[in-house]
Design a protein around this motif. Structure first.
Motif, PDB file in Angstrom:
ATOM      1  N   ASN A   1       0.822  -1.214   0.000  1.00 59.88           N
ATOM      2  CA  ASN A   1       0.000   0.000   0.000  1.00 59.88           C
ATOM      3  C   ASN A   1       0.855   1.262   0.000  1.00 59.88           C
ATOM      4  O   ASN A   1       0.530   2.244  -0.672  1.00 59.88           O
ATOM      5  N   ALA A   2       1.958   1.217   0.728  1.00 59.60           N
ATOM      6  CA  ALA A   2       2.869   2.371   0.745  1.00 59.60           C
ATOM      7  C   ALA A   2       3.442   2.609  -0.649  1.00 59.60           C
ATOM      8  O   ALA A   2       3.673   3.751  -1.059  1.00 59.60           O
ATOM      9  N   CYS A   3       3.653   1.512  -1.393  1.00 62.12           N
ATOM     10  CA  CYS A   3       4.185   1.635  -2.759  1.00 62.12           C
ATOM     11  C   CYS A   3       3.160   2.264  -3.697  1.00 62.12           C
ATOM     12  O   CYS A   3       3.520   3.026  -4.608  1.00 62.12           O
ATOM     13  N   ILE A   4       1.907   1.949  -3.474  1.00 58.14           N
ATOM     14  CA  ILE A   4       0.863   2.509  -4.335  1.00 58.14           C
ATOM     15  C   ILE A   4       0.834   4.026  -4.201  1.00 58.14           C
ATOM     16  O   ILE A   4       0.793   4.756  -5.198  1.00 58.14           O
ATOM     17  N   ALA A   5       0.884   4.504  -2.967  1.00 57.07           N
ATOM     18  CA  ALA A   5       0.911   5.948  -2.725  1.00 57.07           C
ATOM     19  C   ALA A   5       2.149   6.568  -3.374  1.00 57.07           C
ATOM     20  O   ALA A   5       2.084   7.625  -4.000  1.00 57.07           O
TER      21      ALA A   5
ATOM     22  N   GLU B   1       4.299   9.908 -10.421  1.00 62.35           N
ATOM     23  CA  GLU B   1       3.591  10.423 -11.594  1.00 62.35           C
ATOM     24  C   GLU B   1       3.554  11.940 -11.566  1.00 62.35           C
ATOM     25  O   GLU B   1       3.675  12.603 -12.591  1.00 62.35           O
ATOM     26  N   GLU B   2       3.387  12.484 -10.385  1.00 65.29           N
ATOM     27  CA  GLU B   2       3.338  13.951 -10.230  1.00 65.29           C
ATOM     28  C   GLU B   2       4.723  14.564 -10.255  1.00 65.29           C
ATOM     29  O   GLU B   2       4.867  15.790 -10.229  1.00 65.29           O
ATOM     30  N   GLN B   3       5.729  13.720 -10.249  1.00 63.35           N
ATOM     31  CA  GLN B   3       7.129  14.177 -10.243  1.00 63.35           C
ATOM     32  C   GLN B   3       7.413  15.105  -9.055  1.00 63.35           C
ATOM     33  O   GLN B   3       8.092  16.125  -9.192  1.00 63.35           O
ATOM     34  N   ASN B   4       6.885  14.731  -7.924  1.00 61.42           N
ATOM     35  CA  ASN B   4       7.024  15.512  -6.704  1.00 61.42           C
ATOM     36  C   ASN B   4       8.118  14.906  -5.824  1.00 61.42           C
ATOM     37  O   ASN B   4       7.904  13.928  -5.114  1.00 61.42           O
ATOM     38  N   THR B   5       9.298  15.502  -5.879  1.00 54.95           N
ATOM     39  CA  THR B   5      10.461  14.936  -5.178  1.00 54.95           C
ATOM     40  C   THR B   5      10.255  14.863  -3.667  1.00 54.95           C
ATOM     41  O   THR B   5      10.541  13.838  -3.042  1.00 54.95           O
ATOM     42  N   ASP B   6       9.733  15.944  -3.099  1.00 60.51           N
ATOM     43  CA  ASP B   6       9.525  15.976  -1.649  1.00 60.51           C
ATOM     44  C   ASP B   6       8.597  14.877  -1.181  1.00 60.51           C
ATOM     45  O   ASP B   6       8.876  14.149  -0.231  1.00 60.51           O
ATOM     46  N   ALA B   7       7.468  14.805  -1.871  1.00 57.68           N
ATOM     47  CA  ALA B   7       6.478  13.793  -1.509  1.00 57.68           C
ATOM     48  C   ALA B   7       7.055  12.399  -1.687  1.00 57.68           C
ATOM     49  O   ALA B   7       6.813  11.497  -0.882  1.00 57.68           O
ATOM     50  N   CYS B   8       7.842  12.219  -2.749  1.00 53.66           N
ATOM     51  CA  CYS B   8       8.455  10.913  -2.994  1.00 53.66           C
ATOM     52  C   CYS B   8       9.402  10.544  -1.869  1.00 53.66           C
ATOM     53  O   CYS B   8       9.452   9.401  -1.414  1.00 53.66           O
ATOM     54  N   SER B   9      10.170  11.525  -1.416  1.00 58.69           N
ATOM     55  CA  SER B   9      11.111  11.252  -0.327  1.00 58.69           C
ATOM     56  C   SER B   9      10.365  10.828   0.930  1.00 58.69           C
ATOM     57  O   SER B   9      10.797   9.924   1.653  1.00 58.69           O
ATOM     58  N   LYS B  10       9.245  11.499   1.173  1.00 58.51           N
ATOM     59  CA  LYS B  10       8.442  11.119   2.339  1.00 58.51           C
ATOM     60  C   LYS B  10       7.904   9.705   2.175  1.00 58.51           C
ATOM     61  O   LYS B  10       7.880   8.916   3.127  1.00 58.51           O
ATOM     62  N   CYS B  11       7.471   9.393   0.955  1.00 59.13           N
ATOM     63  CA  CYS B  11       6.954   8.052   0.678  1.00 59.13           C
ATOM     64  C   CYS B  11       8.024   6.996   0.892  1.00 59.13           C
ATOM     65  O   CYS B  11       7.756   5.916   1.426  1.00 59.13           O
ATOM     66  N   LEU B  12       9.225   7.328   0.468  1.00 64.57           N
ATOM     67  CA  LEU B  12      10.324   6.371   0.621  1.00 64.57           C
ATOM     68  C   LEU B  12      10.541   6.064   2.093  1.00 64.57           C
ATOM     69  O   LEU B  12      10.716   4.903   2.488  1.00 64.57           O
ATOM     70  N   LEU B  13      10.474   7.100   2.898  1.00 61.21           N
ATOM     71  CA  LEU B  13      10.613   6.929   4.343  1.00 61.21           C
ATOM     72  C   LEU B  13       9.532   5.991   4.870  1.00 61.21           C
ATOM     73  O   LEU B  13       9.789   5.081   5.657  1.00 61.21           O
ATOM     74  N   GLN B  14       8.334   6.248   4.387  1.00 55.95           N
ATOM     75  CA  GLN B  14       7.189   5.440   4.800  1.00 55.95           C
ATOM     76  C   GLN B  14       7.390   3.976   4.412  1.00 55.95           C
ATOM     77  O   GLN B  14       7.179   3.063   5.216  1.00 55.95           O
ATOM     78  N   VAL B  15       7.816   3.766   3.177  1.00 56.05           N
ATOM     79  CA  VAL B  15       8.044   2.399   2.697  1.00 56.05           C
ATOM     80  C   VAL B  15       9.121   1.716   3.538  1.00 56.05           C
ATOM     81  O   VAL B  15       8.975   0.553   3.928  1.00 56.05           O
ATOM     82  N   LYS B  16      10.182   2.465   3.841  1.00 55.46           N
ATOM     83  CA  LYS B  16      11.264   1.901   4.650  1.00 55.46           C
ATOM     84  C   LYS B  16      10.740   1.482   6.025  1.00 55.46           C
ATOM     85  O   LYS B  16      11.088   0.418   6.541  1.00 55.46           O
ATOM     86  N   GLN B  17       9.895   2.341   6.588  1.00 55.32           N
ATOM     87  CA  GLN B  17       9.329   2.035   7.906  1.00 55.32           C
ATOM     88  C   GLN B  17       8.480   0.774   7.862  1.00 55.32           C
ATOM     89  O   GLN B  17       8.606  -0.113   8.706  1.00 55.32           O
TER      90      GLN B  17
END
Lengths: 201, 151
Positions: free
Chosen positions: B95-99, B105-121
């Protein structure tokens, strides 16, 4: 109506193509548990090599075992499952009668249509389940028996009702025997004949 | 701890992992593929998942660290991770990967970095849980018991 005995003792040999280590291991297990022989490769080019379709006279890895079914992932780096499908189904391909099933984690209708149009037998959603494999196996084996030439009118796709039987395929007009790729000796016992091409819509 | 207690602990623990959404039905499917002839199947598949994920997370960290982020590449990695987590039933990672993919797709680096953190967690959590689960299994076997089939 005589059923060919070939499916009785003969095991299906499936070539599984997937770049994911995890998925390859799972599909291998699903197939082995369903009493299929499995050869698993990690790319389309390795699959072509194995099938002897890569143009090389003496393909590395081709061990003479006839392939009854190819299951390939759609999204792979290099050659996609779709591109692999096209190469196998080319008019000039000696192995175009081998049924090919595409697997994907993404349910994109255009993609599914494209694959079925190109000759894929079925499009399976990942993660693939044991019930999918069992259904596929009996579907492939059943394609053998009917001699009354019932035509398949509709290709199955997506998550069909696993209990619905597909109509038997018409027996093949052209057999593969003369056209196998150069190297391997034919299997001693009578192996499963390839399925005939279904009527395209 | 005697076998019966260990087995109960195992059953309860497994159930909690499903309840809390760490694992889904696909994990059960994998367990059903395990038998006496392939007693380590689940551990083997999960180990492959751990290996692949750790590599993917490194690749993702590097990719997002670039001056000019190649979102196509990032998306490809996340797609792979989504696939493998889905294949073993690691629902929260999936589910974290889906987000994550939406932000690619939005090419949003900040949001992606946050997502990566989430996925790692999420990965770290599920890895811990699965390691604990496998350890419990081992304890049961060592105590001479059979690992209960759950679900």
């Amino acid at each position: 109506m005589a059923r060919r005995v070939s499916c009785g003792s003969e095991e299906l040999h499936v070539l599984a193509v997937d770049d994911s280590n995890v998925d390859r291991k799972v599909i291998e297990r699903l197939l082995r548990i369903s009493s299929c022989k499995v050869t698993a490769v990690d790319s389309g080019s390795r699959a072509l090599q194995y099938l002897g379709l890569d143009g090389e006279k003496n393909s590395v890895g081709f061990d003479g075992l006839k392939v009854n079914l190819i299951m390939t992932d759609y999204s792979m780096p290099g050659m996609t499952g779709y591109e692999l499908l096209k190469k196998i189904k080319q008019k000039s391909s000696a192995l175009r009668e081998i049924p090919v099933v595409i697997m994907s984690s993404e349910k994109i209708l255009a993609r599914i249509d494209r694959c079925l149009e190109e000759g894929a037998e079925e499009f399976l959603m990942k993660p693939v389940k044991l019930s999918d494999v069992k259904r596929l196996k009996s579907f492939i084996l059943r394609g053998e028996g009917d001699e009354h030439g019932e035509k398949q009118t509709q290709k199955r796709k997506l998550e069909d009702d696993p209990l619905s039987a597909s109509s038997p395929l018409s027996s093949s007009a052209s057999s593969l025997s003369g056209n196998l790729s150069p190297s391997p000796p034919p299997s001693p016992s009578s192996t499963l004949q390839p399925l005939s091409k279904r009527t395209r819509l | 701890m005697e076998v019966g207690q260990l087995q109960r602990k195992f059953v309860d623990y497994t159930a909690s992992l499903f309840c809390e959404g760490f694992l889904d039905e696909q994990f059960t499917q994998l367990q059903q593929l395990q038998d006496e002839s392939n007693p380590d199947f689940v551990v083997e598949v999960v180990s492959l998942f751990f290996e692949d994920t750790e590599k993917l997370l490194n690749d993702l960290t590097r990719a997002l660290d670039q001056q000019s982020v190649d979102f196509k590449k990032v998306d490809a990695h996340v797609h792979q991770l989504k696939g493998s987590s889905s294949s073993i039933g690691a629902q929260r990672v999936r589910n974290a990967c889906i987000a994550f993919r939406n932000f690619c797709e939005e090419q949003n680096t900040d949001a992606c970095s946050k997502c990566l953190l989430q996925v790692k967690q999420e990965y770290s959590l599920v890895k811990n849980k699965l390691d604990t689960l496998f350890r419990l299994e081992q304890q049961i076997v060592e105590a001479g018991g059979a690992v209960p089939m759950v679900g």
